[in-house]
Motif scaffolding. Structure first.
Motif, PDB file in Angstrom:
ATOM      1  N   LEU A  25       0.831  -1.203   0.000  1.00 53.22           N
ATOM      2  CA  LEU A  25       0.000   0.000   0.000  1.00 53.22           C
ATOM      3  C   LEU A  25       0.869   1.258   0.000  1.00 53.22           C
ATOM      4  O   LEU A  25       2.006   1.239   0.468  1.00 53.22           O
ATOM      5  N   LYS A  26       0.326   2.355  -0.511  1.00 51.46           N
ATOM      6  CA  LYS A  26       1.046   3.631  -0.517  1.00 51.46           C
ATOM      7  C   LYS A  26       1.071   4.271   0.858  1.00 51.46           C
ATOM      8  O   LYS A  26       1.987   4.997   1.206  1.00 51.46           O
ATOM      9  N   GLN A  27       0.031   4.015   1.640  1.00 54.08           N
ATOM     10  CA  GLN A  27      -0.030   4.540   3.001  1.00 54.08           C
ATOM     11  C   GLN A  27      -0.877   3.594   3.836  1.00 54.08           C
ATOM     12  O   GLN A  27      -1.681   2.844   3.306  1.00 54.08           O
ATOM     13  N   ILE A  28      -0.666   3.638   5.146  1.00 54.88           N
ATOM     14  CA  ILE A  28      -1.451   2.807   6.051  1.00 54.88           C
ATOM     15  C   ILE A  28      -1.993   3.665   7.181  1.00 54.88           C
ATOM     16  O   ILE A  28      -1.505   4.765   7.432  1.00 54.88           O
ATOM     17  N   LYS A  29      -2.997   3.142   7.849  1.00 52.40           N
ATOM     18  CA  LYS A  29      -3.541   3.779   9.039  1.00 52.40           C
ATOM     19  C   LYS A  29      -3.277   2.827  10.197  1.00 52.40           C
ATOM     20  O   LYS A  29      -3.571   1.637  10.099  1.00 52.40           O
ATOM     21  N   VAL A  30      -2.729   3.354  11.270  1.00 51.11           N
ATOM     22  CA  VAL A  30      -2.430   2.533  12.438  1.00 51.11           C
ATOM     23  C   VAL A  30      -3.496   2.787  13.483  1.00 51.11           C
ATOM     24  O   VAL A  30      -3.856   3.930  13.755  1.00 51.11           O
ATOM     25  N   ALA A  31      -4.020   1.710  14.064  1.00 49.51           N
ATOM     26  CA  ALA A  31      -5.076   1.814  15.062  1.00 49.51           C
ATOM     27  C   ALA A  31      -4.620   1.217  16.384  1.00 49.51           C
ATOM     28  O   ALA A  31      -3.827   0.289  16.413  1.00 49.51           O
ATOM     29  N   CYS A  32      -5.145   1.755  17.467  1.00 50.18           N
ATOM     30  CA  CYS A  32      -4.867   1.240  18.799  1.00 50.18           C
ATOM     31  C   CYS A  32      -5.966   0.245  19.140  1.00 50.18           C
ATOM     32  O   CYS A  32      -7.143   0.577  19.094  1.00 50.18           O
ATOM     33  N   CYS A  33      -5.589  -0.969  19.505  1.00 53.52           N
ATOM     34  CA  CYS A  33      -6.599  -1.984  19.779  1.00 53.52           C
ATOM     35  C   CYS A  33      -6.789  -2.242  21.274  1.00 53.52           C
ATOM     36  O   CYS A  33      -7.597  -3.058  21.655  1.00 53.52           O
ATOM     37  N   ARG A  34      -6.031  -1.547  22.117  1.00 51.77           N
ATOM     38  CA  ARG A  34      -6.212  -1.629  23.575  1.00 51.77           C
ATOM     39  C   ARG A  34      -6.070  -0.242  24.161  1.00 51.77           C
ATOM     40  O   ARG A  34      -5.628   0.684  23.501  1.00 51.77           O
ATOM     41  N   ALA A  35      -6.413  -0.089  25.413  1.00 48.92           N
ATOM     42  CA  ALA A  35      -6.331   1.213  26.080  1.00 48.92           C
ATOM     43  C   ALA A  35      -4.892   1.599  26.406  1.00 48.92           C
ATOM     44  O   ALA A  35      -4.571   2.763  26.552  1.00 48.92           O
TER      45      ALA A  35
END
Length: 51
Positions: A25-35
């Motif tokens: 991919l050209k770019q990614i989105k990073v997500a937090c899966c815990r607090a």
């Protein structure tokens, strides 16, 4: 503009190129899966399991 290399070793994701250890991919989105704010609590939001 030069494309940024996104290192990736999540080989069961359809966006990962295991031969080059990078994401296609050209770019990614990073997500937090815990607090927690630990490194292990973040993951790529674009993950798609290979069928």
């Amino acid at each position: 503009m030069q494309r940024q290399k996104i290192n990736c070793t999540v080989y069961d994701c359809k966006h990962c190129d295991p031969d080059r250890d990078c994401c296609c991919l050209k770019q990614i989105k990073v997500a937090c899966c815990r607090a927690d704010d630990e490194k292990e609590s973040t993951m790529c939001d674009n993950y798609k399991k290979i069928k």
